[in-house]
Enzyme design. Structure first.
Site: not given
Ligand code: M6R
Length: 587
Positions: A2, A27, A72, A96-97, A459, A463, A466, A482, A582
């Site tokens: 959040c 966030r 969030w 937040n938390g 990655e 991406k 996501e 396998h 994020k």
């Molecule tokens: O802020 P951080 O790099 O620690 O975040 C880690 C992950 O939450 C972040 O990389 C997440 O996987 C991304 N949204 C991917 O695009």
């Protein structure tokens, strides 16, 4: 997670808070709300949806003190009721938390009482009202002593023309503006309104009014927290001519690499010292940061020949890790606030490991537990999907691997100097858009590769899933046979990364295996023989030729562009993918 903002000043609070929340939407964005204080009364609006769901309502809230929240959801589905602020008695709070003992607290202090929401947060406002006897700071302190878990809390009270703030594990900054004082989750909320900020520490409580900021530790003793420049500027949040931050930030990959290489110089000598005698490396992080660790492992083992493990932070923190003398932990995190990464790092530190933080956030929690902070100079990354921070991390980790090998970072910078141009050229690759069409029409997409290509495949897959919500997996090309090969049919697309002539023949085996099972194949490659061989049998994305070690930058940019194009074709919002946030500051 959040995002929270609070303001106590001379101007209308609702507008200022609304603007701050817009900057914090990365966030969390499933519901939003604002509460203001005027004439000893609390006025509020909260709605399910994004911050703009408050449009037209928020602006009507009067008062020069207020709090706001963009959520969030963790406990309780996204809904008007579960949105913050939560109000009770004389108080309103944003949080937040996660309050881990909320159920016990409800049972102990409010047995049989019906709460208005399903959140863990509502218990905070109930407790504040219960323990308040005219002293705001004391009530906050009493409540803090009861809570377990993580929290950044900003509260208002009808008796007091200001804000009360608490912090434990979840980040809060205090901002000093020309016409008032602020509390917020992160610096972008205060871009353009505060040039200076302080970072609260765990256990801190702050009381803010229009003209005064007082900070206390957990024993309510007054403490000072250093003022630092707010590096987030209004300009850094400008979209320019881009429709989305994701595209803007992919275009900023070259600058991220250049700036990260330049910033590395400031830490080279302290890094050399800290890494003296290192015999084992553990890299930890989550999501994209973990994926950059997969690339870094290959760099470190190749350049320095030091055994390197890559650990998902959320797993590492719950095992009993073996930390031998000579172990260094490299914690990678864009935000520097990811709870799992910070906790994993603290665990390794407590077991005697040296800590190197690789982060884009110079004042973050992660930096406070590091022996050396290696900066990623990507600039603010607003899109939830990491792009320029990933390539910034690759640049920082490449340089770090060089230093671990006892070489000068200048040599590494020289090797990487070609990267910005190569990435720009990759952005122009013609066939990425048509590959996005293939992704969109597929039931699932496998990203395959070997060695560095496999690391980037993980990655690329993250991406794509996501931002487009297409089912996807990153897989080692040699591992397909396998078991996973059983899933291949005409509805499945394999995107095979082949940027190494050395391993091309081996990865081609995977291409053949998929084609033989009627799967669709696309190859992202810069190897001429591969292009020739598959010109008629697979979709080819030709990326610029480069040294094998820097191919991850090129392949990553192609994968990022691919994910962006697929998301746009499917009408997804690539900047704010559903269900995500994020900065993941809870477990
Ligand atoms: O802020 P951080 O790099 O620690 O975040 C880690 C992950 O939450 C972040 O990389 C997440 O996987 C991304 N949204 C991917 O695009």
């Amino acid at each position: 997670m959040c995002g929270i903002v609070g303001y106590a000043g001379e101007r209308g609070a609702a507008d200022i808070i609304y603007n701050g929340l817009k900057q914090l939407e990365y966030r969390g964005y499933d519901s939003a709300g604002i509460a203001t204080l005027s004439d000893g009364k609390i006025h509020h609006i909260k709605r399910c949806g994004r911050v703009n769901a408050l449009d037209g309502f928020a602006q009507k809230l009067s008062g020069k003190v207020g709090i706001g929240h963009t959520r969030w959801a963790t406990h309780g589905k996204p809904s008007d009721n579960n949105a913050h602020p939560h109000l009770w008695g004389k108080f309103a709070i944003v949080h937040n938390g996660i309050i881990e003992n909320y159920a016990e607290l409800k049972e102990k202090f409010f047995a049989g009482v019906k709460f208005l929401s399903d959140t863990d947060s509502e218990v905070i406002v109930r407790l504040l009202d219960k323990f308040y006897d005219g002293d705001f700071a004391l009530a906050l302190n009493k409540v803090a002593a009861l809570l377990t878990g993580s929290y950044a809390i900003v509260a208002i009270c009808t008796d007091f023309e200001g804000l009360g703030v608490l912090r434990r594990k979840s980040p809060v900054i205090i901002g000093y503006g020309s016409d008032g004082n602020f509390a917020a989750s992160d610096a972008p909320a205060l871009a353009g309104v505060c040039k200076q900020i302080s970072i609260l520490e765990d256990g801190d409580c702050a009381i803010l009014t229009r003209g005064k900021v007082e900070i206390f530790d957990s024993n309510l003793r007054k403490v000072q927290r250093a003022k630092k420049p707010n590096l987030a500027t209004a300009a850094s949040l400008d979209l320019g001519d881009c429709p989305h931050y994701m595209l803007k930030e992919i275009r900023e990959v070259p600058a991220s690499v250049v700036n990260t290489c330049a910033a590395f110089q400031s830490v080279e000598s302290s890094l050399k010292q800290a890494l003296r005698g290192v015999t084992r490396v553990i890299i930890t992080g989550c999501g994209t940061a973990y994926n950059s660790g997969l690339v870094a492992k290959r760099y470190i083992e190749k350049f320095a020949r030091i055994p390197t493990e890559v650990e998902i932070a959320g797993e590492f923190r719950y095992k009993d890790p073996v930390i031998t003398s000579g172990t260094v932990i490299i914690a990678v995190s864009q935000s520097g606030e990811t709870a799992d990464t910070v906790e994993a790092t603290l665990l390794a530190k407590a077991s005697g490991a040296k800590v190197i933080a690789v982060t884009n956030a110079p004042y973050s929690s992660l930096t406070r537990c590091a022996d050396v902070v290696v900066p990623v100079a990507a600039g603010p990354e607003i899109c939830v999907a990491a792009t320029k921070s990933y390539t910034g991390q690759l640049a920082a980790l490449y340089m770090l691997a060089y230093v671990l090998a006892g070489k000068s970072a200048d040599g590494a910078a020289e090797n990487i100097s070609a990267v910005p141009k190569l990435c720009k050229k990759t952005l122009e690759c013609a066939d990425i858009d048509s590959l996005a069409d293939m992704c969109v029409s597929s039931r699932g997409v496998y990203f395959l590769g070997r060695d560095l290509d496999f690391a980037v495949a993980t990655e690329g897959s993250l991406k794509l899933k996501e931002v487009s919500y297409i089912q996807s997996e990153g897989y080692p090309a040699g591992e397909l046979k396998h078991g996973t090969l059983a899933l291949i049919d005409e509805s499945i697309l394999a995107v095979v990364l082949i940027t190494s002539a050395r391993l091309a023949g081996k990865s081609e085996n995977a291409v053949e295996q998929v084609l033989s099972r009627k799967g669709k194949v696309a190859v992202i490659t810069n190897v001429e023989s591969v292009i020739k061989r598959y010109a008629d049998r697979a979709h080819i994305v030709k990326v610029p030729e480069c040294e094998e070690d820097i191919s991850p930058f090129v392949a990553a940019v192609a994968a990022q562009r691919l994910a962006y194009a697929a998301a746009v074709k499917l009408n997804r919002d690539p900047d704010k993918p559903r269900n995500l946030a994020k900065s993941v500051t809870v477990e």
